[in-house]
Enzyme design. Structure first.
Site, PDB file in Angstrom:
ATOM      1  CG  ASP A   1      -4.371   6.990  10.078  1.00  0.00           C
ATOM      2  OD1 ASP A   1      -3.177   7.118  10.384  1.00  0.00           O
ATOM      3  OD2 ASP A   1      -5.075   6.056  10.508  1.00  0.00           O
TER       4      ASP A   1
ATOM      5  CE  LYS B   1      -4.059   9.702  12.906  1.00  0.00           C
ATOM      6  NZ  LYS B   1      -2.789   9.395  12.233  1.00  0.00           N
TER       7      LYS B   1
HETATM    8  P1  NDP Z   1      -4.913   2.104   4.496  1.00  0.00           P
HETATM    9  O1  NDP Z   1      -6.332   2.350   4.773  1.00  0.00           O
HETATM   10  O2  NDP Z   1      -4.334   2.512   3.195  1.00  0.00           O
HETATM   11  O3  NDP Z   1      -4.560   0.550   4.689  1.00  0.00           O
HETATM   12  C1  NDP Z   1      -4.803  -0.094   5.916  1.00  0.00           C
HETATM   13  C2  NDP Z   1      -4.448  -1.565   5.756  1.00  0.00           C
HETATM   14  O4  NDP Z   1      -4.508  -2.190   7.040  1.00  0.00           O
HETATM   15  C3  NDP Z   1      -5.419  -2.320   4.877  1.00  0.00           C
HETATM   16  O5  NDP Z   1      -4.739  -3.389   4.265  1.00  0.00           O
HETATM   17  C4  NDP Z   1      -6.457  -2.818   5.880  1.00  0.00           C
HETATM   18  O6  NDP Z   1      -7.136  -3.971   5.454  1.00  0.00           O
HETATM   19  C5  NDP Z   1      -5.589  -3.138   7.075  1.00  0.00           C
HETATM   20  N1  NDP Z   1      -6.362  -2.938   8.306  1.00  0.00           N
HETATM   21  C6  NDP Z   1      -6.916  -1.786   8.755  1.00  0.00           C
HETATM   22  N2  NDP Z   1      -7.594  -1.969   9.902  1.00  0.00           N
HETATM   23  C7  NDP Z   1      -7.459  -3.279  10.164  1.00  0.00           C
HETATM   24  C8  NDP Z   1      -7.924  -4.081  11.230  1.00  0.00           C
HETATM   25  N3  NDP Z   1      -8.673  -3.587  12.236  1.00  0.00           N
HETATM   26  N4  NDP Z   1      -7.560  -5.382  11.200  1.00  0.00           N
HETATM   27  C9  NDP Z   1      -6.805  -5.886  10.202  1.00  0.00           C
HETATM   28  N5  NDP Z   1      -6.349  -5.159   9.166  1.00  0.00           N
HETATM   29  C10 NDP Z   1      -6.660  -3.883   9.156  1.00  0.00           C
HETATM   30  O7  NDP Z   1      -4.115   2.798   5.727  1.00  0.00           O
HETATM   31  P2  NDP Z   1      -2.603   3.245   5.791  1.00  0.00           P
HETATM   32  O8  NDP Z   1      -1.745   2.311   5.030  1.00  0.00           O
HETATM   33  O9  NDP Z   1      -2.535   4.687   5.506  1.00  0.00           O
HETATM   34  O10 NDP Z   1      -2.312   3.099   7.369  1.00  0.00           O
HETATM   35  C11 NDP Z   1      -1.820   1.878   7.932  1.00  0.00           C
HETATM   36  C12 NDP Z   1      -1.189   2.173   9.296  1.00  0.00           C
HETATM   37  O11 NDP Z   1      -0.119   3.117   9.122  1.00  0.00           O
HETATM   38  C13 NDP Z   1      -2.126   2.787  10.341  1.00  0.00           C
HETATM   39  O12 NDP Z   1      -1.736   2.321  11.615  1.00  0.00           O
HETATM   40  C14 NDP Z   1      -1.814   4.276  10.247  1.00  0.00           C
HETATM   41  O13 NDP Z   1      -2.108   4.965  11.445  1.00  0.00           O
HETATM   42  C15 NDP Z   1      -0.300   4.219  10.013  1.00  0.00           C
HETATM   43  N6  NDP Z   1       0.279   5.416   9.426  1.00  0.00           N
HETATM   44  C16 NDP Z   1      -0.162   5.886   8.220  1.00  0.00           C
HETATM   45  C17 NDP Z   1       0.423   7.016   7.656  1.00  0.00           C
HETATM   46  C18 NDP Z   1       0.075   7.497   6.299  1.00  0.00           C
HETATM   47  O14 NDP Z   1       0.791   8.378   5.799  1.00  0.00           O
HETATM   48  N7  NDP Z   1      -0.936   6.985   5.642  1.00  0.00           N
HETATM   49  C19 NDP Z   1       1.446   7.780   8.405  1.00  0.00           C
HETATM   50  C20 NDP Z   1       1.904   7.143   9.617  1.00  0.00           C
HETATM   51  C21 NDP Z   1       1.307   6.018  10.097  1.00  0.00           C
HETATM   52  P3  NDP Z   1      -8.626  -3.842   4.831  1.00  0.00           P
HETATM   53  O15 NDP Z   1      -8.447  -3.200   3.496  1.00  0.00           O
HETATM   54  O16 NDP Z   1      -9.138  -5.223   4.779  1.00  0.00           O
HETATM   55  O17 NDP Z   1      -9.395  -2.978   5.808  1.00  0.00           O
END
Ligand code: NDP
Length: 445
Positions: free
Chosen positions: A166, A126
């Site tokens: 991510d 990662k």
């Molecule tokens: P994105 O950046 O596309 O979206 C993240 C979302 O979560 C946004 O709505 C963001 O809000 C919110 N968010 C992020 N950090 C915080 C925080 N500290 N507090 C509150 N809200 C938060 O990321 P992904 O959708 O790709 O990833 C989301 C989760 O899924 C993560 O845990 C990631 O590790 C996991 N994941 C992702 C994969 C992938 O293929 N993308 C694969 C497996 C797991 P805002 O826009 O306001 O920051």
């Protein structure tokens, strides 16, 4: 926790001070592994756990870049190459101001077991940076990505280490990173990154895969109780890549998704989230959820607060680590919850997981439930290696088979180790045994 593992845990915690998310991830896995060591004393003799908790390689580097006004900024870049027993290191890059070594190590550690569960030949790693992409122009994002790759390129490769997206890293960032890798190495090495654009080596279904896969996993859990998504009232956290596609898939199976969130608040839409509008605002315009409420009749926005105050029968946490605590879990349970599947990595705190398990709620941990993303990344690598591209239908079919397989393996492993219905135990033991066997076979390295 099994007393034989406590000393190893204490050493890991002492050797990695201040890395609380890494500690949490290690403890959560160790708590499942006692029975495995009864059956496999060779894992203790081979110090498998001690070796597993020490990354094979950790890279920390300076990332200097200039903003549009010409000001110089310096961020910190990370890549933790955790374990290559099953294949090249594989795992995403996260760009978020909260990123530090402890976050990258928790994510890399989880990734080892998740990748093993997919059955694909991929190890765990990662990376990321404490860079905050919010409010940055495309040109600033490009300059940052180019600077990040100017160091990272020497550590990665299709047979070495294959990063992906991510939080904060999507198709746009992967494009800039790939372009710089190609320019520096003078190689069109498609398999060095996944999550690429469809016209230049990407795979159909990769953008949808994590969210779709989470819902497919949840559907399999619901089936064990004679239920399905049809008619469920679903609450989702986040509104990024994983959340948007989880919402779309849940609604395609007959559920109504009534709420989702971002870091500033949440929206409630009793008619069911309009995924087209949500995607337009979050993915195209890179706007805020307040915009959704302004444009969608009947929807409301709540600033701050917790999306888990909204009642639902299924919860899909798809935002970030430790976003759902014990109090939120208790409230969800008393409001009629029957199932939780983690689209995000470690979104539920340890006390939240206990609340769900004690209440008999179906609980799918992230390392199993969100493995569809990395599994489809492995399918992308497969297509790149064979210079082929598969149809949406074929790729989605493969994703479905993989998620059903992960569900069934977790369920069977939990049963085999005396914890029927406990997907945490099933996922941890299922992933661990595969990696441990491979590590022993490959000798002391
Ligand atoms: P994105 O950046 O596309 O979206 C993240 C979302 O979560 C946004 O709505 C963001 O809000 C919110 N968010 C992020 N950090 C915080 C925080 N500290 N507090 C509150 N809200 C938060 O990321 P992904 O959708 O790709 O990833 C989301 C989760 O899924 C993560 O845990 C990631 O590790 C996991 N994941 C992702 C994969 C992938 O293929 N993308 C694969 C497996 C797991 P805002 O826009 O306001 O920051």
């Amino acid at each position: 926790m099994d007393s034989r593992l406590e000393a190893v845990r204490d050493t890991v915690l002492a050797r990695n001070p201040g890395e609380k998310e890494f500690h949490q991830a290690v403890i959560e896995v160790f708590e499942s592994l006692g029975p495995v060591h009864d059956r496999h004393p060779e894992f203790l003799e081979g110090a498998i756990l001690e070796r597993l908790c020490e990354p094979e390689r950790q890279i920390i580097f300076r990332v200097p870049w200039t903003d549009d006004a010409g000001r110089v900024h310096v961020n910190r870049g990370f890549r933790v190459e955790f374990n290559s027993a099953l294949g090249p290191y594989k795992g995403g890059l996260r760009f978020h101001p909260s990123v530090y070594l402890g976050i990258v190590k928790f994510l890399g550690f989880e990734q080892i077991f998740k990748n093993a569960l997919t059955g694909m030949p991929i190890g765990g790693g990662k990376g990321g940076s404490d860079f905050d992409p919010r409010g940055r122009s495309d040109a600033e994002i490009m300059r940052f990505c180019q600077s990040f790759m100017t160091e990272l390129y020497r550590h990665i490769g299709e047979y070495t280490d294959v990063p992906a997206g991510d939080i904060g890293v999507g198709g746009r960032e992967i494009g800039y990173l790939f372009g710089q890798y190609k320019r520096i190495t003078n190689r069109y090495e498609s398999g060095v990154l996944t999550g690429k654009g469809i016209s230049w080596g990407g795979s159909l279904v990769r953008p949808e895969a994590t969210g779709y896969g989470t819902v497919i996993f949840a559907q399999e859990m619901l089936k064990t109780r004679g239920a399905s998504f049809d008619g469920q009232r679903v609450v989702v956290s986040g509104s990024g890549n994983v959340a948007i596609h989880a919402i779309a898939k849940a609604q395609s199976l007959g559920a109504t998704v009534v709420a989702c969130s971002d870091s500033a608040g949440y929206i409630v839409d009793e008619a069911g989230i309009d995924v087209g509008l949500l995607s337009q605002i979050k993915e195209v315009e890179r706007g805020r959820l307040t915009e959704y409420a302004a444009r969608r009749p009947g929807a409301s926005h709540v600033a701050g607060g917790s999306v888990w105050d909204v009642n639902g029968t299924v919860a899909l946490p798809c935002a970030t680590q430790n976003e759902l605590d014990g109090d939120a879990a208790a409230k969800l349970v008393s409001n009629g919850l029957i199932a939780v599947a983690e689209g995000a990595n470690m979104p539920s705190t340890r006390s939240a997981v206990s609340v769900f398990q004690e209440a008999g709620i179906l609980f799918g941990p992230g390392k199993a439930a969100n493995a569809g993303g990395v599994a489809t990344s492995a399918l992308e690598m497969q297509q790149n290696a064979s210079r082929d591209s598969w149809s949406f239908e074929h790729t989605e079919q493969r994703l479905t088979e993989i998620m059903v397989g992960i569900h069934d393996r977790c369920a069977a492993t939990a049963e085999e180790y005396g914890a029927p219905g406990n997907y945490v135990v099933g996922a941890n033991i299922g992933g661990f045994v595969k990696v441990a066997d491979a590590m022993l076979a490959q000798g002391l390295i």
